[in-house]
Design an enzyme around this catalytic site. Structure first.
Site, mmCIF file in Angstrom:
data_model
loop_
_atom_site.group_PDB
_atom_site.id
_atom_site.type_symbol
_atom_site.label_atom_id
_atom_site.label_comp_id
_atom_site.label_asym_id
_atom_site.label_seq_id
_atom_site.Cartn_x
_atom_site.Cartn_y
_atom_site.Cartn_z
ATOM 1 N N LYS A 165 0.831 -1.220 0.000
ATOM 2 C CA LYS A 165 0.000 0.000 0.000
ATOM 3 C C LYS A 165 0.857 1.258 0.000
ATOM 4 O O LYS A 165 0.642 2.182 0.784
ATOM 5 C CB LYS A 165 -0.982 -0.012 1.169
ATOM 6 C CG LYS A 165 -1.932 -1.209 1.132
ATOM 7 C CD LYS A 165 -3.000 -1.135 2.193
ATOM 8 C CE LYS A 165 -3.960 -2.301 2.127
ATOM 9 N NZ LYS A 165 -3.388 -3.617 2.454
HETATM 10 O O1 LIG Z 1 -4.912 -4.277 -0.170
HETATM 11 C C1 LIG Z 1 -5.384 -5.267 0.393
HETATM 12 O O2 LIG Z 1 -5.040 -6.403 0.087
HETATM 13 C C2 LIG Z 1 -6.496 -5.074 1.321
HETATM 14 C C3 LIG Z 1 -7.380 -4.059 1.019
HETATM 15 C C4 LIG Z 1 -8.606 -4.001 1.688
HETATM 16 O O3 LIG Z 1 -9.470 -3.177 1.387
HETATM 17 N N1 LIG Z 1 -8.866 -4.899 2.676
HETATM 18 C C5 LIG Z 1 -7.971 -5.884 3.018
HETATM 19 O O4 LIG Z 1 -8.305 -6.703 3.891
HETATM 20 N N2 LIG Z 1 -6.752 -5.932 2.400
HETATM 21 C C6 LIG Z 1 -5.719 -6.921 2.837
HETATM 22 O O5 LIG Z 1 -6.174 -8.237 2.530
HETATM 23 C C7 LIG Z 1 -5.836 -9.146 3.597
HETATM 24 C C8 LIG Z 1 -7.116 -9.681 4.204
HETATM 25 O O6 LIG Z 1 -6.838 -10.666 5.151
HETATM 26 P P1 LIG Z 1 -7.968 -11.670 5.713
HETATM 27 O O7 LIG Z 1 -9.052 -10.806 6.271
HETATM 28 O O8 LIG Z 1 -7.253 -12.471 6.744
HETATM 29 O O9 LIG Z 1 -8.452 -12.500 4.543
HETATM 30 C C9 LIG Z 1 -4.966 -8.356 4.555
HETATM 31 O O10 LIG Z 1 -3.605 -8.496 4.183
HETATM 32 C C10 LIG Z 1 -5.432 -6.934 4.337
HETATM 33 O O11 LIG Z 1 -4.429 -5.988 4.648
#
Ligand SMILES: O=C(O)c1cc(=O)[nH]c(=O)n1[C@@H]1O[C@H](COP(=O)(O)O)[C@@H](O)[C@H]1O
EC number: 4.1.1.23
Length: 276
Positions: free
Chosen positions: A93
Protein backbone atom coordinates in the site's frame (compact mmCIF):
# COMPACT_ATOMS: atom_id res chain seq x y z
CA UNK A 1 4.96 -11.24 -20.69
CA UNK A 2 3.38 -8.40 -18.78
CA UNK A 3 1.83 -8.92 -15.36
CA UNK A 4 -1.73 -9.59 -16.46
CA UNK A 5 -0.59 -11.98 -19.21
CA UNK A 6 1.41 -13.88 -16.58
CA UNK A 7 -1.54 -13.83 -14.20
CA UNK A 8 -3.97 -14.96 -16.91
CA UNK A 9 -1.66 -17.88 -17.75
CA UNK A 10 -1.51 -18.83 -14.09
CA UNK A 11 -5.30 -18.58 -13.62
CA UNK A 12 -5.74 -20.74 -16.69
CA UNK A 13 -3.16 -23.32 -15.56
CA UNK A 14 -4.59 -23.87 -12.07
CA UNK A 15 -8.19 -22.93 -12.88
CA UNK A 16 -8.20 -20.60 -9.91
CA UNK A 17 -8.52 -16.89 -9.09
CA UNK A 18 -7.56 -17.43 -5.44
CA UNK A 19 -4.97 -15.08 -3.99
CA UNK A 20 -3.50 -16.67 -0.89
CA UNK A 21 -2.60 -13.98 1.60
CA UNK A 22 0.66 -14.70 3.40
CA UNK A 23 0.11 -12.78 6.63
CA UNK A 24 2.05 -14.92 9.13
CA UNK A 25 1.14 -13.22 12.39
CA UNK A 26 3.97 -14.38 14.73
CA UNK A 27 1.53 -14.82 17.63
CA UNK A 28 -0.41 -17.45 15.67
CA UNK A 29 2.44 -19.51 14.22
CA UNK A 30 2.21 -23.18 15.18
CA UNK A 31 4.84 -25.01 17.25
CA UNK A 32 5.99 -26.93 14.14
CA UNK A 33 7.96 -23.89 12.98
CA UNK A 34 8.91 -22.37 16.36
CA UNK A 35 12.52 -23.63 16.29
CA UNK A 36 13.25 -22.66 12.69
CA UNK A 37 15.85 -19.97 11.96
CA UNK A 38 13.12 -17.84 10.35
CA UNK A 39 9.77 -19.15 11.62
CA UNK A 40 7.72 -17.00 9.20
CA UNK A 41 9.65 -18.35 6.24
CA UNK A 42 9.38 -21.91 7.55
CA UNK A 43 5.63 -21.38 7.93
CA UNK A 44 5.20 -19.79 4.50
CA UNK A 45 7.19 -22.54 2.80
CA UNK A 46 4.85 -25.18 4.21
CA UNK A 47 1.80 -23.08 3.31
CA UNK A 48 3.09 -22.68 -0.26
CA UNK A 49 3.76 -26.42 -0.52
CA UNK A 50 0.19 -27.10 0.65
CA UNK A 51 -1.63 -24.48 -1.43
CA UNK A 52 0.28 -23.70 -4.63
CA UNK A 53 -1.86 -25.97 -6.82
CA UNK A 54 -4.82 -23.74 -6.00
CA UNK A 55 -3.08 -20.37 -5.95
CA UNK A 56 -3.32 -17.81 -8.73
CA UNK A 57 -0.97 -15.64 -6.70
CA UNK A 58 0.50 -15.14 -3.25
CA UNK A 59 -0.07 -11.83 -1.52
CA UNK A 60 2.29 -11.27 1.40
CA UNK A 61 1.29 -8.20 3.38
CA UNK A 62 4.41 -6.19 4.25
CA UNK A 63 3.05 -5.42 7.72
CA UNK A 64 3.93 -8.95 8.81
CA UNK A 65 7.58 -8.58 7.78
CA UNK A 66 8.59 -5.10 8.94
CA UNK A 67 11.73 -6.08 10.88
CA UNK A 68 15.16 -7.40 9.81
CA UNK A 69 14.27 -11.10 10.07
CA UNK A 70 10.92 -10.33 8.51
CA UNK A 71 12.46 -8.94 5.33
CA UNK A 72 14.69 -12.01 5.04
CA UNK A 73 11.65 -14.24 5.50
CA UNK A 74 9.78 -12.25 2.86
CA UNK A 75 12.57 -12.46 0.29
CA UNK A 76 12.88 -16.24 0.80
CA UNK A 77 9.11 -16.59 0.55
CA UNK A 78 8.88 -14.59 -2.68
CA UNK A 79 11.71 -16.53 -4.29
CA UNK A 80 10.14 -19.86 -3.29
CA UNK A 81 6.72 -18.88 -4.66
CA UNK A 82 8.31 -17.76 -7.94
CA UNK A 83 10.10 -21.12 -8.07
CA UNK A 84 6.69 -22.80 -7.94
CA UNK A 85 5.56 -20.61 -10.82
CA UNK A 86 3.17 -18.52 -8.72
CA UNK A 87 3.19 -14.71 -9.12
CA UNK A 88 3.81 -12.66 -5.98
CA UNK A 89 1.91 -9.49 -5.22
CA UNK A 90 3.46 -7.46 -2.41
CA UNK A 91 0.71 -5.83 -0.39
CA UNK A 92 2.58 -2.72 0.75
CA UNK A 93 0.00 0.00 0.00
CA UNK A 94 2.76 2.41 -0.96
CA UNK A 95 2.19 6.09 -1.71
CA UNK A 96 4.66 8.94 -1.24
CA UNK A 97 6.27 11.87 -3.04
CA UNK A 98 7.99 10.97 -6.28
CA UNK A 99 11.54 10.93 -4.93
CA UNK A 100 10.57 8.47 -2.21
CA UNK A 101 8.23 6.49 -4.42
CA UNK A 102 11.14 5.76 -6.75
CA UNK A 103 12.86 3.96 -3.89
CA UNK A 104 9.72 2.10 -2.85
CA UNK A 105 9.24 0.96 -6.44
CA UNK A 106 12.53 -0.92 -6.28
CA UNK A 107 10.67 -3.68 -4.44
CA UNK A 108 9.31 -4.50 -7.88
CA UNK A 109 12.74 -5.91 -8.75
CA UNK A 110 11.86 -9.02 -6.75
CA UNK A 111 8.06 -9.29 -6.86
CA UNK A 112 5.54 -9.26 -9.71
CA UNK A 113 3.15 -6.64 -8.43
CA UNK A 114 2.37 -4.30 -5.59
CA UNK A 115 -0.54 -2.49 -3.95
CA UNK A 116 -0.41 1.31 -3.83
CA UNK A 117 -2.38 4.03 -2.10
CA UNK A 118 -3.41 6.57 -4.74
CA UNK A 119 -4.13 9.38 -2.30
CA UNK A 120 -0.95 11.32 -3.19
CA UNK A 121 -1.85 11.36 -6.86
CA UNK A 122 -0.24 10.51 -10.14
CA UNK A 123 3.40 11.45 -9.53
CA UNK A 124 3.45 9.26 -6.42
CA UNK A 125 2.40 6.29 -8.56
CA UNK A 126 4.46 7.01 -11.65
CA UNK A 127 7.58 5.03 -10.62
CA UNK A 128 5.35 1.96 -10.19
CA UNK A 129 3.29 2.58 -13.34
CA UNK A 130 6.51 2.92 -15.35
CA UNK A 131 7.37 -0.69 -14.57
CA UNK A 132 5.27 -1.87 -17.48
CA UNK A 133 5.76 -5.57 -16.76
CA UNK A 134 4.65 -5.27 -13.11
CA UNK A 135 1.12 -5.14 -11.69
CA UNK A 136 0.08 -2.02 -9.77
CA UNK A 137 -3.12 -2.34 -7.74
CA UNK A 138 -4.48 0.96 -6.45
CA UNK A 139 -6.76 1.05 -3.41
CA UNK A 140 -10.19 2.11 -4.62
CA UNK A 141 -12.87 1.01 -2.11
CA UNK A 142 -11.37 -0.84 0.83
CA UNK A 143 -13.03 -3.61 2.81
CA UNK A 144 -12.67 -2.21 6.33
CA UNK A 145 -15.57 -0.62 8.26
CA UNK A 146 -14.00 2.85 7.92
CA UNK A 147 -13.55 2.45 4.18
CA UNK A 148 -16.59 4.65 3.62
CA UNK A 149 -15.33 7.52 5.81
CA UNK A 150 -13.31 9.15 3.04
CA UNK A 151 -13.76 6.92 0.00
CA UNK A 152 -17.53 7.42 -0.17
CA UNK A 153 -17.36 11.22 0.21
CA UNK A 154 -19.08 13.02 -2.63
CA UNK A 155 -16.97 15.32 -4.73
CA UNK A 156 -18.32 18.61 -6.09
CA UNK A 157 -19.17 16.70 -9.28
CA UNK A 158 -21.51 14.49 -7.23
CA UNK A 159 -19.49 11.28 -7.68
CA UNK A 160 -17.97 9.58 -4.64
CA UNK A 161 -14.19 9.66 -4.31
CA UNK A 162 -13.78 5.93 -4.98
CA UNK A 163 -15.50 6.35 -8.36
CA UNK A 164 -13.02 9.09 -9.26
CA UNK A 165 -10.15 6.79 -8.31
CA UNK A 166 -11.59 4.13 -10.61
CA UNK A 167 -11.87 6.61 -13.48
CA UNK A 168 -8.29 7.81 -12.85
CA UNK A 169 -7.05 4.23 -12.93
CA UNK A 170 -8.10 4.13 -16.57
CA UNK A 171 -6.05 7.28 -17.22
CA UNK A 172 -3.03 5.82 -15.37
CA UNK A 173 -3.25 2.59 -17.34
CA UNK A 174 -1.12 3.53 -20.38
CA UNK A 175 0.98 0.39 -19.86
CA UNK A 176 -1.99 -1.91 -19.21
CA UNK A 177 -0.57 -2.80 -15.79
CA UNK A 178 -3.11 -1.19 -13.44
CA UNK A 179 -5.53 -3.06 -11.20
CA UNK A 180 -7.88 -1.83 -8.49
CA UNK A 181 -8.46 -3.04 -4.93
CA UNK A 182 -12.15 -3.25 -4.13
CA UNK A 183 -13.33 -5.09 -1.04
CA UNK A 184 -15.84 -7.93 -1.10
CA UNK A 185 -17.57 -6.34 1.89
CA UNK A 186 -18.82 -3.60 -0.46
CA UNK A 187 -20.65 -5.56 -3.19
CA UNK A 188 -22.63 -2.61 -4.52
CA UNK A 189 -19.49 -0.54 -4.90
CA UNK A 190 -17.83 -3.51 -6.62
CA UNK A 191 -20.58 -3.50 -9.21
CA UNK A 192 -20.38 0.27 -9.68
CA UNK A 193 -16.61 0.22 -10.14
CA UNK A 194 -16.85 -2.61 -12.65
CA UNK A 195 -19.26 -0.50 -14.72
CA UNK A 196 -16.77 2.39 -14.73
CA UNK A 197 -13.74 0.30 -15.74
CA UNK A 198 -14.84 -2.84 -17.62
CA UNK A 199 -11.30 -3.95 -18.50
CA UNK A 200 -9.38 -3.34 -15.27
CA UNK A 201 -8.79 -6.43 -13.10
CA UNK A 202 -9.60 -6.17 -9.41
CA UNK A 203 -7.94 -7.59 -6.35
CA UNK A 204 -10.88 -8.34 -4.07
CA UNK A 205 -9.97 -8.90 -0.41
CA UNK A 206 -12.43 -9.39 2.41
CA UNK A 207 -13.88 -12.84 1.74
CA UNK A 208 -13.26 -15.35 4.52
CA UNK A 209 -12.38 -13.80 7.87
CA UNK A 210 -14.03 -10.44 7.03
CA UNK A 211 -17.25 -12.09 5.82
CA UNK A 212 -17.40 -10.45 2.37
CA UNK A 213 -19.53 -11.56 -0.58
CA UNK A 214 -17.60 -14.22 -2.56
CA UNK A 215 -20.18 -14.34 -5.34
CA UNK A 216 -20.01 -10.58 -5.95
CA UNK A 217 -16.22 -10.77 -5.73
CA UNK A 218 -16.10 -13.13 -8.69
CA UNK A 219 -18.98 -11.64 -10.63
CA UNK A 220 -17.53 -8.12 -10.62
CA UNK A 221 -13.87 -8.66 -9.75
CA UNK A 222 -12.85 -10.38 -12.96
CA UNK A 223 -12.23 -8.37 -16.11
CA UNK A 224 -12.54 -9.55 -19.70
CA UNK A 225 -9.67 -8.25 -21.74
CA UNK A 226 -9.73 -9.13 -25.43
CA UNK A 227 -5.99 -9.89 -25.40
CA UNK A 228 -6.18 -12.42 -22.54
CA UNK A 229 -7.37 -16.04 -22.74
CA UNK A 230 -9.39 -15.95 -19.50
CA UNK A 231 -11.12 -13.33 -17.37
CA UNK A 232 -8.57 -11.91 -14.96
CA UNK A 233 -8.82 -10.83 -11.34
CA UNK A 234 -7.98 -12.07 -7.86
CA UNK A 235 -10.05 -12.89 -4.80
CA UNK A 236 -7.89 -12.91 -1.69
CA UNK A 237 -8.22 -14.78 1.56
CA UNK A 238 -5.45 -14.73 4.15
CA UNK A 239 -6.28 -15.92 7.69
CA UNK A 240 -9.04 -18.36 6.67
CA UNK A 241 -6.52 -20.23 4.54
CA UNK A 242 -3.18 -19.98 6.30
CA UNK A 243 -4.54 -20.60 9.80
CA UNK A 244 -7.15 -23.19 8.79
CA UNK A 245 -4.98 -25.76 10.60
CA UNK A 246 -6.00 -24.29 13.96
CA UNK A 247 -9.48 -25.74 13.39
CA UNK A 248 -8.26 -29.09 12.03
CA UNK A 249 -8.79 -32.40 13.80
CA UNK A 250 -5.11 -32.58 14.88
CA UNK A 251 -3.44 -29.15 14.89
CA UNK A 252 -0.40 -30.63 16.66
CA UNK A 253 0.26 -32.91 13.68
CA UNK A 254 2.24 -31.00 11.07
CA UNK A 255 0.80 -32.75 8.02
CA UNK A 256 -2.76 -32.30 9.29
CA UNK A 257 -2.17 -28.67 10.19
CA UNK A 258 -0.80 -27.62 6.81
CA UNK A 259 -3.08 -30.01 4.92
CA UNK A 260 -5.98 -27.95 6.26
CA UNK A 261 -4.58 -24.86 4.53
CA UNK A 262 -4.45 -26.76 1.25
CA UNK A 263 -8.05 -27.92 1.75
CA UNK A 264 -9.18 -24.36 2.56
CA UNK A 265 -7.54 -22.97 -0.60
CA UNK A 266 -9.11 -25.73 -2.68
CA UNK A 267 -12.55 -25.12 -1.16
CA UNK A 268 -12.35 -21.40 -1.89
CA UNK A 269 -11.22 -22.10 -5.45
CA UNK A 270 -14.20 -24.38 -6.03
CA UNK A 271 -16.62 -21.94 -4.45
CA UNK A 272 -15.36 -19.08 -6.60
CA UNK A 273 -15.31 -21.21 -9.75
CA UNK A 274 -19.03 -21.85 -9.41
CA UNK A 275 -19.54 -18.17 -10.26
CA UNK A 276 -16.88 -17.69 -12.95
O1 LIG B 1 -4.91 -4.28 -0.17
C1 LIG B 1 -5.38 -5.27 0.39
O2 LIG B 1 -5.04 -6.40 0.09
C2 LIG B 1 -6.50 -5.07 1.32
C3 LIG B 1 -7.38 -4.06 1.02
C4 LIG B 1 -8.61 -4.00 1.69
O3 LIG B 1 -9.47 -3.18 1.39
N1 LIG B 1 -8.87 -4.90 2.68
C5 LIG B 1 -7.97 -5.88 3.02
O4 LIG B 1 -8.30 -6.70 3.89
N2 LIG B 1 -6.75 -5.93 2.40
C6 LIG B 1 -5.72 -6.92 2.84
O5 LIG B 1 -6.17 -8.24 2.53
C7 LIG B 1 -5.84 -9.15 3.60
C8 LIG B 1 -7.12 -9.68 4.20
O6 LIG B 1 -6.84 -10.67 5.15
P1 LIG B 1 -7.97 -11.67 5.71
O7 LIG B 1 -9.05 -10.81 6.27
O8 LIG B 1 -7.25 -12.47 6.74
O9 LIG B 1 -8.45 -12.50 4.54
C9 LIG B 1 -4.97 -8.36 4.56
O10 LIG B 1 -3.60 -8.50 4.18
C10 LIG B 1 -5.43 -6.93 4.34
O11 LIG B 1 -4.43 -5.99 4.65
Amino acid sequence: MDFFETLAARIDAVDSVVSVGLDPDPSRLPDHVADADLPRWAFNRRIIDATHEHAACYKPNAAFYEDPDGWRALRETAAYAEGKGVPVLLDAKRGDIGNTARRYAEALDWVDGITVNPYLGRDSLQPFLDRADKGVFALCRTSNPGGADLQDLELASGEPLYERVAALADVWNANGNVGLVVGATAPEELETVREIVPEIPFLVPGVGAQGGDAEAAVEHGLASRPDLPVDVGLVNSSRRIIFAGEESSRPDDEATYFGAAGDAAKRLKKRLNRHR
